[in-house]
Every structure is written in structure tokens, then in C-alpha cells.
Design an enzyme around this catalytic site. Structure first.
Site, PDB file in Angstrom:
ATOM      1  N   TYR A  53       0.816  -1.219   0.000  1.00  0.00           N
ATOM      2  CA  TYR A  53       0.000   0.000   0.000  1.00  0.00           C
ATOM      3  C   TYR A  53       0.849   1.269   0.000  1.00  0.00           C
ATOM      4  O   TYR A  53       0.335   2.356  -0.262  1.00  0.00           O
ATOM      5  CB  TYR A  53      -0.941   0.044   1.215  1.00  0.00           C
ATOM      6  N   LEU A 197     -17.685  -4.574   0.635  1.00  0.00           N
ATOM      7  CA  LEU A 197     -18.808  -3.924  -0.058  1.00  0.00           C
ATOM      8  C   LEU A 197     -18.771  -4.177  -1.569  1.00  0.00           C
ATOM      9  O   LEU A 197     -19.549  -3.606  -2.331  1.00  0.00           O
ATOM     10  CB  LEU A 197     -18.821  -2.421   0.231  1.00  0.00           C
TER      11      LEU A 197
END
Length: 287
Positions: A53, A197
Site C-alpha cells: 500500500y 462492499l
């Protein structure tokens, strides 16, 4: 809202982790620092990052600032990072871990994960053994994996004699990986969902919207509550304070059996399957 409201999951090494955390993928620099600080203020205590990241320094700085401001103590926080497949193997894993620890400004890590099994590279067992050695030296509290599937988990457990505490995998309504979760349950491995999600696809589903309306909640809260109800750890990502707060309030939502049945019915339906790379293939022969 304090962190006390977030339920915990228990690991097979007798440690615990807040079931809901903050994922930080694609958050960078100042934005990442701001979001982590806001999350701590709201009551988040579990933070997930990774070498990939490229934000461990920002996450670490935000944590250091929050600790020095007296907002939180190190003991209250649960920090996870991961080793990328370019650093599989004993020596490189050790180097990657120390780089991560120094960027995070921490003297120990709560959870260290192998980011992808990379079966083609054949070094995940050696990597995990090295992680276990570092854990023995007290710098890592718990060790686990991400994106592992049944066969590589079995191989890892058989060859090292160590059961990972957690496996972080792509998981969302319609793709809840029931067979893998059954394997996890049998071995006492916590299931953690990334992309809970599903890139927002589930949030636009009319059934999810209807359940949300009935609970005076948002579709996102319904999805998180659904996964938490299955004992799954969830690390949704958001850079908006209102959304961070909203996600945190998901822990208070109690779904009805009929709601759960509707969400369960998405399993295996078209448009609800895996949306990201398959760990059996990724990252391929070249790595």
C-alpha cells in the site's frame, strides 16, 4: 463512540482483535494520516495496512501523533501489515518486516500476514516459518495469512505445524466463501473480509436497499452487519469521516432472520462472484 462498542474475535493463540477495523488500501500521505487520526477519534482501534500500500509511514505517523496527543495508548491499538510476494523467503521476509516496523514507528506488530500465497513461487512455507521465528523473538504478537485457499492452508499447517490465526480474503454478500469458512472454523482460523462492499455493487442492490430502509440504515451498514453476524472480521475502507462513523455504527444493527436469508440468497448468483484476482493464479509464474 468509544472502541468498547466494537466486538472482538478470539484467535487460536489466545489473543483478541476488534472485529471491525479500517482498511487503508489506496490511502496515501496526508489524506491517510488524517483518516487514521479521525478513525482513532471516532473509536477505531484496528488498522490494516501492507507493504504494497506504500502508506505504512503515514499510518505510523498518524498513530504516533495520536499516542503523543493522549488520544490512545499503543496497547489499545491493533495494527496489521503484510509481506508482499516479492519478499517471500526467510531473509527477505525478515528484511521486509523490519522495514515495515520502522516505517510504522512501532516496536512490535499485532498481526503480520503473508499477503498472497503465490503458489508458483513455492516459498510461502519458508516465509511463514520465518514469521514464526520473529514471533518467538517477541516482535510479532500473532501471525496469519491473506488470500490463502484450502489446499495452500493445508500445506502450510502440515509443513509448519502452525495454524495461522487469520486468513484475510475477498469476501462480500454473494461471495462469502462458505467452503473456505468451514475449513477456517474447523481449524480455528478467523475469517477476515477485504472488499466487503464489493466495489459498491452490493450497495446498489434493490434488496439491500429495502433492508436498509427497514432498519433506517444505509446499505453499507447492512452489509457490514451481515458479515459481522457471521463472525467475520470486516475492514471497510473510507476516507470520509461521516462514512467512517456510519461503518462503526454497523455493530449496533441486528438483522432479522428474513434479512439474512435474502442476503444469503445472493450466494453463487450471477454478478456476485469473485471480483478480483484468484489467488490460485495471481501473481503468476513471474511473480
Amino acid at each position: 463512540m468509544g472502541s468498547m462498542n466494537i466486538p472482538s474475535v478470539s484467535f487460536n493463540d489466545d489473543r483478541e482483535m476488534p472485529q471491525l477495523g479500517l482498511g487503508t488500501y489506496k490511502m496515501q500521505g496526508e489524506e491517510c494520516k488524517r483518516v487514521v487520526r479521525e478513525a482513532i477519534e471516532l473509536g477505531y482501534r484496528h488498522f490494516d495496512t501492507a507493504t504494497l500500500y506504500d502508506n505504512e509511514e503515514a499510518v505510523g505517523q498518524a498513530i504516533a501523533d495520536a499516542i503523543s496527543a493522549g488520544d490512545v495508548t499503543r496497547d489499545e491499538l491493533f495494527v496489521t501489515t503484510k509481506v508482499w510476494h516479492s519478499h517471500h523467503g526467510a531473509e527477505k521476509t525478515q528484511q521486509s518486516f523490519h522495514d515495515s516496523l520502522s516505517k510504522l514507528q512501532l516496536d512490535y506488530l499485532d498481526l503480520y500476514l503473508i499477503h498472497w500465497p503465490w503458489p508458483q513461487g513455492g516459498l510461502f512455507v519458508e516465509t511463514f516459518e520465518q514469521m514464526a521465528r520473529m514471533q518467538g523473538m517477541g516482535q510479532i504478537a500473532s501471525i496469519g495469512v491473506a488470500n490463502f485457499y484450502g489446499e495452500v492452508l493445508s500445506e502450510l499447517i502440515d509443513k509448519t505445524g502452525i495454524v495461522p490465526v487469520l486468513n484475510q480474503v475477498e469476501l462480500h454478500p454473494g461471495f462469502t466463501q462458505p467452503a473456505l469458512r468451514e475449513f477456517h472454523q474447523k481449524h480455528g482460523i478467523v475469517t477476515e473480509a477485504w472488499s466487503p462492499l464489493a466495489r459498491g455493487i452490493v450497495l446498489n442492490n434493490p434488496d439491500v436497499k429495502a433492508i436498509a430502509a427497514a432498519h433506517s440504515a444505509t446499505p453499507g451498514q447492512i452489509v457490514i452487519a451481515y458479515l459481522l453476524g457471521k463472525g467475520i472480521s470486516v475492514i471497510p475502507k473510507s476516507s470520509h469521516k461521516a462514512r467512517l462513523e456510519e461503518n462503526l455504527k454497523s455493530v449496533k444493527i441486528k438483522l432479522k432472520r428474513s434479512d439474512i436469508e435474502v442476503l444469503d440468497s445472493f450466494e453463487g448468483k450471477e454478478g456476485f462472484g469473485r471480483m478480483f484476482k484468484d489467488p490460485r493464479e495471481f501473481p503468476g509464474a513471474q511473480g
